[in-house]
Design a protein around this motif. Structure first.
Motif, short mmCIF file in Angstrom:
data_model
loop_
_atom_site.label_atom_id
_atom_site.label_comp_id
_atom_site.label_asym_id
_atom_site.label_seq_id
_atom_site.Cartn_x
_atom_site.Cartn_y
_atom_site.Cartn_z
N THR A 118 22.31 -34.68 -51.61
CA THR A 118 23.35 -34.23 -51.28
C THR A 118 23.33 -34.11 -49.64
OG1 THR A 118 23.77 -33.18 -53.42
CG2 THR A 118 25.22 -32.47 -51.20
N ALA A 119 22.02 -33.45 -49.14
CA ALA A 119 21.77 -33.26 -47.83
C ALA A 119 21.83 -34.22 -46.96
CB ALA A 119 20.61 -32.38 -47.59
N VAL A 120 21.44 -35.46 -47.51
CA VAL A 120 21.37 -36.60 -46.62
C VAL A 120 23.02 -37.41 -46.55
CG1 VAL A 120 20.60 -39.13 -46.58
CG2 VAL A 120 19.00 -37.31 -47.09
N LEU A 121 23.62 -37.32 -47.51
CA LEU A 121 24.90 -37.77 -47.64
C LEU A 121 25.78 -36.68 -46.59
CD1 LEU A 121 25.35 -38.63 -51.23
CD2 LEU A 121 25.36 -40.28 -49.56
N ALA A 122 25.68 -35.43 -46.61
CA ALA A 122 26.28 -34.56 -45.93
C ALA A 122 26.09 -34.69 -44.47
CB ALA A 122 26.03 -33.12 -46.25
N PHE A 123 24.70 -35.06 -44.26
CA PHE A 123 24.35 -35.31 -42.81
C PHE A 123 24.86 -36.38 -42.15
CE2 PHE A 123 21.48 -37.24 -39.82
CZ PHE A 123 21.40 -36.24 -38.70
N LEU A 124 24.98 -37.55 -43.13
CA LEU A 124 25.53 -38.84 -42.43
C LEU A 124 27.00 -38.65 -42.17
CD1 LEU A 124 23.49 -41.45 -44.64
CD2 LEU A 124 23.35 -40.80 -42.28
N LEU A 125 27.61 -38.12 -43.04
CA LEU A 125 29.24 -37.85 -42.96
C LEU A 125 29.32 -36.90 -41.97
CD1 LEU A 125 30.19 -37.82 -46.82
CD2 LEU A 125 30.96 -39.28 -45.09
N GLY A 126 28.63 -35.93 -41.76
CA GLY A 126 28.81 -34.78 -40.84
C GLY A 126 28.85 -35.35 -39.35
N LEU A 127 28.11 -36.28 -39.12
CA LEU A 127 27.90 -36.86 -37.84
C LEU A 127 29.30 -37.39 -37.40
CD1 LEU A 127 24.59 -39.05 -38.28
CD2 LEU A 127 24.95 -36.92 -36.92
N PHE A 128 30.04 -37.75 -37.99
CA PHE A 128 31.42 -38.19 -37.83
C PHE A 128 32.27 -36.98 -37.62
CE2 PHE A 128 29.47 -41.78 -39.73
CZ PHE A 128 29.33 -42.85 -38.52
#
Length: 343
Positions: A118-128
């Protein structure tokens, strides 16, 4: 030795007061509540963890997030896929790809993997997301919710869609979720009163001025976004580890609006507001659902009013935004209420 600022010390005092409330409600339920009431209170604590995860980003960055139920679902499904015994997965997921039905892990490791995913997916989405304007970010988070729900719904070989994903070991009880909720309260209060939290709220009030003062707005938003997603994943794990079965339906619009109403009613700017709003709506909706069944009150038989809970939830959001936009608590935390009474 770690030195805490005055605001962080105040935050710990507030967290301790909220923890006392959470423990009191949990103990009273364990000793005096029926089995149904224990399930109801457990659900309220899970929703509280969700609202706290939502508050970390929305309350500090002041950007509406509509994807929080999706991250809760990711945490729940990831943990369930790891912890469910192999023999059960071979029955429920006979066509599971990538060997998902061929292993089983212990609950702690499964939870850690779910949180990491979840943290990795959130990080990647959060960059945008953190680089978008408030309206743009809200629309994107809504799109994320729809996309994740579609994956849950149509990848039946992994998630089983609206059918029950069963066989998840029932690891947690009410005592566990009370402890996790207290930990979430402490984390949220410490973040809110930290230098990062204060700067993030300042940037929400005046983005240009904060940037001119050297505040790294995008970085702070990303930290809050990922931290919130991790808390949401923990809520999903608590949900799966108690019920023992999950499906895609609970992680969609109904749950989004329910938890949003909780945060809006209590006040999204404070952790105390998140706790207050969650309890008021969780227990208040039970009374509304009772009225939906057409009960007899004071000798008067009321008509059935199916859908009344949805109307009540919508009314809460509309009336709060119209007459008290900052919620019941506004900018106040619980320790400030006690301080006022002291003097």
């Amino acid at each position: 030795m770690i030195r805490l600022s005055a605001s962080q010390r105040s935050g710990l005092v507030g967290a301790a007061l909220l923890a006392a409330v959470l423990v009191a409600v949990g103990v009273a339920t364990l000793y005096f509540g029926s089995r149904y009431q224990i399930r109801l209170v457990y659900s309220a604590y899970v929703n509280l963890i969700v609202v706290l995860g939502l508050q970390v980003f929305m309350g500090n960055a002041r950007i509406t997030n509509l994807s929080h139920s999706a991250f809760m679902g990711i945490g729940a499904y990831a943990a369930a896929l790891c912890v469910t015994p192999e023999n059960i997965k071979k029955i429920s997921l006979p066509a599971a790809p990538w060997g998902l039905a061929d292993f089983s892990l212990d609950p702690v490791l499964s939870a850690a993997i779910a949180i990491a995913i979840t943290a990795v997916l959130a990080f990647l989405l959060g960059l945008f997301i953190v680089r978008l304007t408030s309206i743009g970010a809200t629309i994107v988070t809504l799109a994320v919710l729809v996309i994740v729900h579609a994956v849950f719904l149509y990848r039946t070989d992994i998630f089983k869609g609206n059918q029950a994903f069963f066989g998840i070991p029932q690891v947690f009880d009410l005592a566990w979720v009370v402890g996790i909720a207290i930990l979430a309260v402490i984390v949220c209060r410490l973040f809110r009163e930290s230098r990062w939290g204060i700067q993030l709220r300042a940037s929400a009030d005046d983005e240009v001025g904060a940037a001119a003062m050297g505040v790294e707005i995008y970085k702070l938003r990303l930290i809050a976004w990922v931290l919130g997603a991790v808390i949401l994943a923990v809520a999903g794990i608590c949900y799966a580890y108690f019920l023992g079965t999950i499906s895609a339906r609970p992680f969609y619009f109904n749950h989004v609006f329910l938890t949003l109403a909780m945060l809006i009613l209590g006040g999204m700017r404070t952790v105390t507001g998140a706790v207050l709003g969650t309890f008021l709506i969780s227990f208040g909706l039970e009374g509304v659902r009772y009225l939906e069944t057409g009960p007899v009150l004071l000798g008067i038989e009321l008509p059935e009013a199916l859908g009344l809970s949805g109307i009540a939830l919508g009314a809460v959001i509309v009336l709060t935004m119209a007459f008290r936009p900052t919620g019941i608590m506004g900018n106040r935390e619980i320790e400030t209420l006690f301080a006022r009474k002291t003097f």
